[in-house]
Design an enzyme around this catalytic site. Structure first.
Site, short mmCIF file in Angstrom:
data_model
loop_
_atom_site.label_atom_id
_atom_site.label_comp_id
_atom_site.label_asym_id
_atom_site.label_seq_id
_atom_site.Cartn_x
_atom_site.Cartn_y
_atom_site.Cartn_z
N GLY A 7 -33.83 -10.75 2.49
CA GLY A 7 -32.50 -10.73 3.10
C GLY A 7 -32.55 -9.97 4.41
O GLY A 7 -32.65 -8.75 4.42
N LYS A 167 -21.47 3.96 -5.40
CA LYS A 167 -21.11 3.27 -4.15
C LYS A 167 -19.70 2.67 -4.26
O LYS A 167 -18.94 2.65 -3.29
CB LYS A 167 -22.14 2.19 -3.83
CG LYS A 167 -21.83 1.37 -2.57
CD LYS A 167 -21.84 2.23 -1.32
CE LYS A 167 -21.83 1.50 0.00
NZ LYS A 167 -20.93 0.43 0.22
N GLU A 174 -13.24 5.20 0.74
CA GLU A 174 -13.22 4.63 2.10
C GLU A 174 -11.88 3.89 2.35
O GLU A 174 -11.28 4.02 3.42
CB GLU A 174 -14.41 3.68 2.20
CG GLU A 174 -14.73 3.09 3.54
CD GLU A 174 -15.98 2.20 3.42
OE1 GLU A 174 -17.08 2.73 3.31
OE2 GLU A 174 -15.84 0.95 3.43
N TYR A 175 -11.43 3.12 1.36
CA TYR A 175 -10.15 2.41 1.50
C TYR A 175 -9.01 3.39 1.76
O TYR A 175 -8.18 3.19 2.64
CB TYR A 175 -9.81 1.62 0.21
CG TYR A 175 -10.48 0.29 0.02
CD1 TYR A 175 -11.84 0.14 0.19
CD2 TYR A 175 -9.75 -0.82 -0.39
CE1 TYR A 175 -12.45 -1.08 -0.03
CE2 TYR A 175 -10.35 -2.05 -0.61
CZ TYR A 175 -11.71 -2.17 -0.43
OH TYR A 175 -12.33 -3.37 -0.65
O1 LIG Z 1 -20.41 2.26 3.12
C1 LIG Z 1 -20.52 1.30 3.85
O2 LIG Z 1 -21.42 1.13 4.67
C2 LIG Z 1 -19.48 0.23 3.73
O3 LIG Z 1 -18.64 0.50 2.67
C3 LIG Z 1 -20.13 -1.13 3.57
O4 LIG Z 1 -20.77 -1.17 2.32
C4 LIG Z 1 -19.22 -2.30 3.80
O5 LIG Z 1 -18.74 -2.28 5.10
C5 LIG Z 1 -18.10 -2.36 2.81
O6 LIG Z 1 -18.62 -2.84 1.61
C6 LIG Z 1 -16.92 -3.21 3.18
O7 LIG Z 1 -16.11 -3.24 2.06
P1 LIG Z 1 -14.74 -3.98 2.02
O8 LIG Z 1 -14.99 -5.38 2.51
O9 LIG Z 1 -14.32 -3.98 0.60
O10 LIG Z 1 -13.83 -3.23 2.92
#
Ligand SMILES: O=C(O)[C@H](O)[C@@H](O)[C@H](O)[C@H](O)COP(=O)(O)O
Length: 298
Positions: A7, A167, A174-175
């Site tokens: 990938g 994760k 993060e959200y």
């Molecule tokens: O930590 C990270 O580098 C991000 O989280 C990455 O893994 C990705 O950008 C998200 O998975 C997006 O997630 P969503 O599409 O759910 O916002």
């Protein structure tokens, strides 16, 4: 050390570059021949030493990952190790680890954070699996993680599934963080006495309690497009937030912030809200309150 990497999209290609820059030889395979080092998964496996192979899988979660893992199960030998670095739902990992273990093949699940910046800054890594296999794979993790102490950028979080579980929770956070910054931005932007919104956010990026990398990225986005005029208000989600909320429901743990942030993304995709139409209709029914006519197509 020489490893296989399956990938070579945005994440995988950058990881190959970072691994090579840290003296890990990489044989990369991708369905796109323009970026691939070898013509097939068979060739990738043949280019690595049997019984000591590490194959990192970095393809989209779900079907594509399952397909690659199924093929690897038939190609690899006892002693080899599969490292699955996609944003997979953790519930899949325990069974996969057990299936590979039946063939004496190791399996590690890894949450990888850092996005396109990981190439330069290193990737935050969260690993699930047995300790002996993690130990064997440490040179790979050390090449990918940020410079500095190992425990600030890497964790062996627990058994199979713990990498993807941590994760998932990371992404739930993060959200919530993104939503809080975004709401603060909107409130600043709506106030006439605040004449420098980007400057305010930039000033917050040092010294304040709310300074963070996400805040720096918001400042960067506003520097590139001060009104965010070129970006629509439609926000996708890839599943991590939903899994986080599902998990909280199963455990009866309240997650008001993360749930609201997830639902805000759903709202972003509604041109008109059927629920809010119903609220307006009900106010009209019981109180005779005015309703506004719907705009065409709404
Ligand atoms: O930590 C990270 O580098 C991000 O989280 C990455 O893994 C990705 O950008 C998200 O998975 C997006 O997630 P969503 O599409 O759910 O916002």
């Amino acid at each position: 050390m020489r490893i296989g990497l399956v990938g070579l999209g945005k994440m995988g290609a950058n990881m190959r570059t970072r691994l090579r820059a840290h003296d890990v030889e990489v044989v990369g395979f991708d369905r796109n021949p323009d970026v691939s080092d070898v013509a097939s998964l068979d060739d990738l496996v043949a280019a690595l030493p049997a019984g000591q192979r590490f194959v990192w899988v970095m393809v989209p979660a779900g079907g594509p990952t399952r397909d690659v893992l199924a093929q690897l199960a038939t190609l690899l030998a006892p002693g080899d190790v599969v490292i699955e670095g996609g944003n997979t739902h953790y519930v899949e990992d325990a069974e996969r680890a057990a299936t590979f273990a039946e063939h004496s093949i190791g399996y590690l699940d890894v949450g990888v954070s850092g996005g396109v910046w990981g190439l330069e800054n290193g990737y935050g890594l969260m690993v699930g699996g047995d300790a002996a296999t993690v130990e064997r794979a440490l040179p790979i993790f050390d090449a990918l993680r940020p410079e500095g102490p190992r425990d600030e950028g890497f964790v062996h979080a627990g058994a199979a599934g713990a990498g993807h579980y941590t994760k998932m929770v990371h992404n739930g956070i993060e959200y919530g963080l993104m939503q809080a910054y975004a709401e603060g931005y909107e409130l600043l932007d709506a106030k006439d006495i605040v004449t420098d919104v980007p400057g305010t956010l930039k000033a917050w990026s040092r010294g304040t309690v709310v300074r963070s990398w996400l805040l720096e990225l918001l400042v960067k986005a506003l520097e590139e497009d001060p009104e965010l005029a070129d970006i629509s208000d439609w926000v996708e989600d890839s599943g991590e937030g939903r899994w986080t909320v599902d998990e909280a429901i199963d455990a009866a743990i309240p997650l008001p912030v993360i749930s609201a942030a997830l639902f805000a993304r759903f709202s972003s995709r509604q041109g008109a809200s059927p629920a809010m139409k119903a609220v307006a209709a009900l106010r009209h029914q019981f109180g005779g309150h005015d309703v506004r006519p719907s705009s065409p197509g709404a």
